[in-house]
Write a protein that holds these residues in place. Structure first.
Motif, PDB file in Angstrom:
ATOM      1  N   ILE A 296     -31.676   5.652   5.771  1.00  0.00           N
ATOM      2  CA  ILE A 296     -30.691   5.567   4.685  1.00  0.00           C
ATOM      3  C   ILE A 296     -30.621   6.948   4.032  1.00  0.00           C
ATOM      4  CG2 ILE A 296     -30.062   4.422   2.534  1.00  0.00           C
ATOM      5  CD1 ILE A 296     -31.741   2.009   3.521  1.00  0.00           C
ATOM      6  N   LEU A 297     -29.461   7.563   4.144  1.00  0.00           N
ATOM      7  CA  LEU A 297     -29.291   8.934   3.647  1.00  0.00           C
ATOM      8  C   LEU A 297     -28.810   8.936   2.201  1.00  0.00           C
ATOM      9  CD1 LEU A 297     -27.412  10.501   6.707  1.00  0.00           C
ATOM     10  CD2 LEU A 297     -29.858  10.678   6.143  1.00  0.00           C
ATOM     11  N   ASP A 298     -28.907  10.124   1.571  1.00  0.00           N
ATOM     12  CA  ASP A 298     -28.284  10.231   0.242  1.00  0.00           C
ATOM     13  C   ASP A 298     -26.820  10.674   0.363  1.00  0.00           C
ATOM     14  OD1 ASP A 298     -28.607  12.940   0.777  1.00  0.00           O
ATOM     15  OD2 ASP A 298     -29.993  13.315  -0.884  1.00  0.00           O
ATOM     16  N   ALA A 299     -26.333  10.872   1.593  1.00  0.00           N
ATOM     17  CA  ALA A 299     -24.898  11.116   1.825  1.00  0.00           C
ATOM     18  C   ALA A 299     -24.283   9.825   2.344  1.00  0.00           C
ATOM     19  CB  ALA A 299     -24.699  12.228   2.848  1.00  0.00           C
ATOM     20  N   GLY A 300     -23.034   9.601   1.982  1.00  0.00           N
ATOM     21  CA  GLY A 300     -22.365   8.385   2.432  1.00  0.00           C
ATOM     22  C   GLY A 300     -20.974   8.667   2.956  1.00  0.00           C
ATOM     23  N   MET A 301     -20.269   7.572   3.247  1.00  0.00           N
ATOM     24  CA  MET A 301     -18.919   7.684   3.805  1.00  0.00           C
ATOM     25  C   MET A 301     -17.968   8.417   2.866  1.00  0.00           C
ATOM     26  SD  MET A 301     -17.776   3.726   3.194  1.00  0.00           S
ATOM     27  CE  MET A 301     -16.094   3.853   3.726  1.00  0.00           C
ATOM     28  N   ASN A 302     -18.278   8.409   1.574  1.00  0.00           N
ATOM     29  CA  ASN A 302     -17.399   9.109   0.632  1.00  0.00           C
ATOM     30  C   ASN A 302     -17.536  10.627   0.791  1.00  0.00           C
ATOM     31  OD1 ASN A 302     -20.072   8.752  -0.685  1.00  0.00           O
ATOM     32  ND2 ASN A 302     -19.078  10.168  -2.115  1.00  0.00           N
ATOM     33  N   ASP A 303     -18.681  11.079   1.315  1.00  0.00           N
ATOM     34  CA  ASP A 303     -18.906  12.520   1.506  1.00  0.00           C
ATOM     35  C   ASP A 303     -18.335  12.993   2.841  1.00  0.00           C
ATOM     36  OD1 ASP A 303     -20.576  12.741  -0.872  1.00  0.00           O
ATOM     37  OD2 ASP A 303     -22.032  11.561   0.268  1.00  0.00           O
ATOM     38  N   LEU A 304     -18.403  12.123   3.846  1.00  0.00           N
ATOM     39  CA  LEU A 304     -17.859  12.422   5.181  1.00  0.00           C
ATOM     40  C   LEU A 304     -17.338  11.100   5.730  1.00  0.00           C
ATOM     41  CD1 LEU A 304     -17.503  14.356   7.632  1.00  0.00           C
ATOM     42  CD2 LEU A 304     -19.736  13.593   8.417  1.00  0.00           C
ATOM     43  N   VAL A 305     -16.039  10.940   5.724  1.00  0.00           N
ATOM     44  CA  VAL A 305     -15.451   9.631   6.016  1.00  0.00           C
ATOM     45  C   VAL A 305     -15.112   9.444   7.497  1.00  0.00           C
ATOM     46  CG1 VAL A 305     -13.010  10.202   5.607  1.00  0.00           C
ATOM     47  CG2 VAL A 305     -13.871   7.929   5.013  1.00  0.00           C
ATOM     48  N   ARG A 306     -15.191  10.507   8.276  1.00  0.00           N
ATOM     49  CA  ARG A 306     -14.701  10.434   9.666  1.00  0.00           C
ATOM     50  C   ARG A 306     -15.350   9.325  10.500  1.00  0.00           C
ATOM     51  NH1 ARG A 306     -14.777  13.771  13.121  1.00  0.00           N
ATOM     52  NH2 ARG A 306     -12.606  13.632  13.744  1.00  0.00           N
ATOM     53  N   PRO A 307     -16.693   9.164  10.452  1.00  0.00           N
ATOM     54  CA  PRO A 307     -17.270   8.064  11.257  1.00  0.00           C
ATOM     55  C   PRO A 307     -16.727   6.698  10.833  1.00  0.00           C
ATOM     56  CG  PRO A 307     -18.975   9.631  10.631  1.00  0.00           C
ATOM     57  CD  PRO A 307     -17.750  10.009   9.853  1.00  0.00           C
ATOM     58  N   ALA A 308     -16.607   6.453   9.525  1.00  0.00           N
ATOM     59  CA  ALA A 308     -16.126   5.149   9.057  1.00  0.00           C
ATOM     60  C   ALA A 308     -14.645   4.966   9.368  1.00  0.00           C
ATOM     61  CB  ALA A 308     -16.371   5.016   7.554  1.00  0.00           C
ATOM     62  N   LEU A 309     -13.878   6.040   9.264  1.00  0.00           N
ATOM     63  CA  LEU A 309     -12.422   5.924   9.393  1.00  0.00           C
ATOM     64  C   LEU A 309     -11.949   5.952  10.845  1.00  0.00           C
ATOM     65  CD1 LEU A 309     -10.000   5.704   7.474  1.00  0.00           C
ATOM     66  CD2 LEU A 309      -9.894   8.193   7.408  1.00  0.00           C
ATOM     67  N   TYR A 310     -12.581   6.798  11.654  1.00  0.00           N
ATOM     68  CA  TYR A 310     -12.100   6.964  13.034  1.00  0.00           C
ATOM     69  C   TYR A 310     -13.158   6.611  14.070  1.00  0.00           C
ATOM     70  CZ  TYR A 310      -9.335  10.402  10.366  1.00  0.00           C
ATOM     71  OH  TYR A 310      -8.586  11.051   9.437  1.00  0.00           O
ATOM     72  N   ASP A 311     -14.298   6.105  13.608  1.00  0.00           N
ATOM     73  CA  ASP A 311     -15.384   5.864  14.539  1.00  0.00           C
ATOM     74  C   ASP A 311     -15.799   7.186  15.197  1.00  0.00           C
ATOM     75  OD1 ASP A 311     -17.163   4.158  15.642  1.00  0.00           O
ATOM     76  OD2 ASP A 311     -15.859   3.458  17.262  1.00  0.00           O
ATOM     77  N   ALA A 312     -15.707   8.248  14.439  1.00  0.00           N
ATOM     78  CA  ALA A 312     -15.924   9.589  15.003  1.00  0.00           C
ATOM     79  C   ALA A 312     -17.408   9.866  15.230  1.00  0.00           C
ATOM     80  CB  ALA A 312     -15.350  10.643  14.052  1.00  0.00           C
ATOM     81  N   PHE A 313     -17.683  10.620  16.259  1.00  0.00           N
ATOM     82  CA  PHE A 313     -19.062  11.013  16.588  1.00  0.00           C
ATOM     83  C   PHE A 313     -19.402  12.331  15.902  1.00  0.00           C
ATOM     84  CE2 PHE A 313     -22.127  13.483  18.914  1.00  0.00           C
ATOM     85  CZ  PHE A 313     -23.099  12.568  19.285  1.00  0.00           C
ATOM     86  N   HIS A 314     -20.513  12.338  15.175  1.00  0.00           N
ATOM     87  CA  HIS A 314     -21.095  13.593  14.657  1.00  0.00           C
ATOM     88  C   HIS A 314     -22.577  13.588  15.013  1.00  0.00           C
ATOM     89  CE1 HIS A 314     -17.958  15.224  11.841  1.00  0.00           C
ATOM     90  NE2 HIS A 314     -17.502  13.993  11.978  1.00  0.00           N
ATOM     91  N   ARG A 315     -23.090  14.708  15.437  1.00  0.00           N
ATOM     92  CA  ARG A 315     -24.539  14.790  15.663  1.00  0.00           C
ATOM     93  C   ARG A 315     -25.267  14.699  14.337  1.00  0.00           C
ATOM     94  NH1 ARG A 315     -26.872  16.607  20.390  1.00  0.00           N
ATOM     95  NH2 ARG A 315     -28.722  17.148  19.195  1.00  0.00           N
ATOM     96  N   VAL A 316     -26.365  13.957  14.343  1.00  0.00           N
ATOM     97  CA  VAL A 316     -27.207  13.884  13.148  1.00  0.00           C
ATOM     98  C   VAL A 316     -28.552  14.475  13.539  1.00  0.00           C
ATOM     99  CG1 VAL A 316     -28.303  12.362  11.473  1.00  0.00           C
ATOM    100  CG2 VAL A 316     -26.017  11.802  12.344  1.00  0.00           C
ATOM    101  N   GLU A 317     -28.960  15.537  12.841  1.00  0.00           N
ATOM    102  CA  GLU A 317     -30.197  16.221  13.221  1.00  0.00           C
ATOM    103  C   GLU A 317     -31.187  16.204  12.067  1.00  0.00           C
ATOM    104  OE1 GLU A 317     -28.829  20.088  14.434  1.00  0.00           O
ATOM    105  OE2 GLU A 317     -27.899  19.265  16.260  1.00  0.00           O
ATOM    106  N   ASN A 318     -32.450  15.992  12.405  1.00  0.00           N
ATOM    107  CA  ASN A 318     -33.502  16.114  11.405  1.00  0.00           C
ATOM    108  C   ASN A 318     -33.973  17.566  11.450  1.00  0.00           C
ATOM    109  OD1 ASN A 318     -35.986  16.172  10.056  1.00  0.00           O
ATOM    110  ND2 ASN A 318     -36.253  13.977  10.394  1.00  0.00           N
ATOM    111  N   LEU A 319     -33.804  18.298  10.340  1.00  0.00           N
ATOM    112  CA  LEU A 319     -34.127  19.730  10.347  1.00  0.00           C
ATOM    113  C   LEU A 319     -35.617  19.975  10.129  1.00  0.00           C
ATOM    114  CD1 LEU A 319     -31.116  21.173   8.261  1.00  0.00           C
ATOM    115  CD2 LEU A 319     -31.323  20.973  10.757  1.00  0.00           C
ATOM    116  N   MET A 320     -36.396  18.898   9.900  1.00  0.00           N
ATOM    117  CA  MET A 320     -37.810  19.083   9.566  1.00  0.00           C
ATOM    118  C   MET A 320     -38.773  18.464  10.572  1.00  0.00           C
ATOM    119  SD  MET A 320     -37.348  18.500   5.513  1.00  0.00           S
ATOM    120  CE  MET A 320     -38.920  19.049   4.929  1.00  0.00           C
TER     121      MET A 320
END
Ligand code: LLP
Length: 386
Positions: A296-320
């Motif tokens: 559960i991130l502190d960012a949500g669909m309101n910050d980046l709506v593309r996955p919710a709106l278009y089912d868009a793929f974005h890589r999610v990386e753990n930087l640590m």
């Protein structure tokens, strides 16, 4: 040149925020300019809708690139960033009198018009000012593009542009107006296109249309605007940080039959800014369900709506984390079940507080953020701020 993440510096910045790698942005702009410059009369306009952050617009302007706008607010943003009015084009099906007036007063290069009532409105406002407005008619080429249905624009059923059957009549209307000068045709078939065949199909339609207009009306126009749409590799942002502009421009140079001296305009949005941006966020909780585990991130669909709106793929990386992969659903805190960034994704074992990057978010990320659930719009941090 891949995007760099100064993770230690991120530790003291409140998340979520948008992070932009200025070096990668500048390299991308330099590449697009160099590749376009190989062809006489190719002009690039940045589609501001992709990201209108004023500091990024200044960098775009410093690279000498023009602007493609779809609202009065975007025309203003372009001018405020120092982009000369002579490099601004303005499209959109619903231009209001106020937006048209602002653009006429600024003396923008061209209105991409989409209907007869709009043409009448521009004529009336240009007449009031005693000026002549340059007009390109946006033609709906009825070319289906290989992309998500919500971001294809060139089909006859879309609200955009003028259909072939109506084009003659629309040209007659523009030519009958004393304060309008018909300078070109405008097209745009869709966004996130990676298959050059789509652009070749557009070139074929434009070639046919130019021949038809010449044969039937003796019409040759000085400008052709082919819109934007070049896609980026969301799957491998580090392998493909800069899109293949060489192939893109060569495709147009080889397939578009230009009339002598005819200028070609491109409206590129995503391909210029997507890969230099990431949404930086922290894992607030790791939650174990019965058959799934969630980050559960502190960012949500309101910050980046593309996955919710278009089912868009974005890589999610753990930087640590450098631990072994586990399988997670990555979600936001917003009270909507569509607030999901990805499902069943392999990500290194993540713990509460880890800093994560949602990649390829420089285009249509910050620009589409909204404040649902009283959430703050994320701030922008540029690599040069750190
Ligand atoms: N020109 C016109 C007339 C357009 O409608 C668009 C995008 C562009 C240029 C720029 O297209 P680009 O080069 O960025 O593909 N929010 C969606 C994309 C919507 C695109 C709308 N029009 C997304 O996040 O994928």
């Amino acid at each position: 040149m891949k995007m760099q993440f100064p993770v230690e510096a991120f530790a003291s910045i409140e998340t979520p925020f948008y992070y932009y790698d200025v070096e990668l942005l500048k390299a991308t702009l330099e590449t697009v300019k160099q590749e376009a410059a190989k062809y006489e009369g190719f002009h690039v306009h940045y589609a501001i809708k992709a990201n209108f952050n004023p500091r990024l617009l200044e960098i775009v302007n410093a690279a000498g690139i023009g602007a493609d706008c779809v609202s009065g607010g975007e025309v203003r943003a372009a001018l405020d960033a120092g982009i000369p009015a002579s490099k601004v084009v303005f499209a959109g099906v619903g231009k209001t009198d106020k937006e048209i007036a602002l653009s006429l007063d600024a003396g923008i290069f061209c209105f991409n018009v989409e209907s007869v009532p709009e043409i009448e409105a521009i004529e009336r406002l240009a007449a009031e000012r005693g000026v002549v407005a340059r007009i390109a008619i946006r033609v709906n080429p009825n070319v289906g593009a290989h992309t998500h249905a919500n971001i294809t624009t060139g089909l006859a059923e879309n609200k955009f542009g003028v259909n072939y059957e109506q084009l003659d009549e629309v040209i007659d209307v523009v030519e009958s107006m004393p304060h309008l000068e018909l300078v070109g045709l405008h097209f745009h078939i869709g966004s996130q296109l990676l298959v050059m065949d789509d652009f070749i199909a557009l070139c074929c339609r434009i070639n046919e249309l130019q021949e038809l207009l010449y044969d039937t009306r003796g019409l040759v126009l000085p400008h052709i605007n082919v819109g934007g749409g070049l896609g980026i590799r969301y799957d491998f942002p580090d392998r493909y940080p800069i899109p293949d502009f060489e192939l893109y421009f060569a495709t147009y140079a080889n397939n578009l039959n230009r009339r002598p001296g005819q200028q070609v305009h491109f409206e590129l949005g995503r391909s210029l800014v997507a890969q230099c941006g990431a949404l930086i966020t922290r894992a607030t909780y790791i939650k174990k369900g019965t058959c799934k585990q969630f980050i559960i991130l502190d960012a949500g669909m309101n910050d980046l709506v593309r996955p919710a709106l278009y089912d868009a793929f974005h890589r999610v990386e753990n930087l640590m984390s450098t631990e072994a992969d586990e399988v997670y659903d990555v979600v936001g805190p917003v009270c909507e079940s569509s607030d999901v960034f990805c499902k069943d994704r392999r990500i290194p074992r993540t713990k509460r507080g880890d800093i994560m990057a949602i990649r390829s978010a420089g285009a249509y990320g910050e620009a589409m953020a909204f404040g649902y659930n009283c959430r703050e719009i994320p701030k922008a941090v540029l690599s040069t701020d750190i």
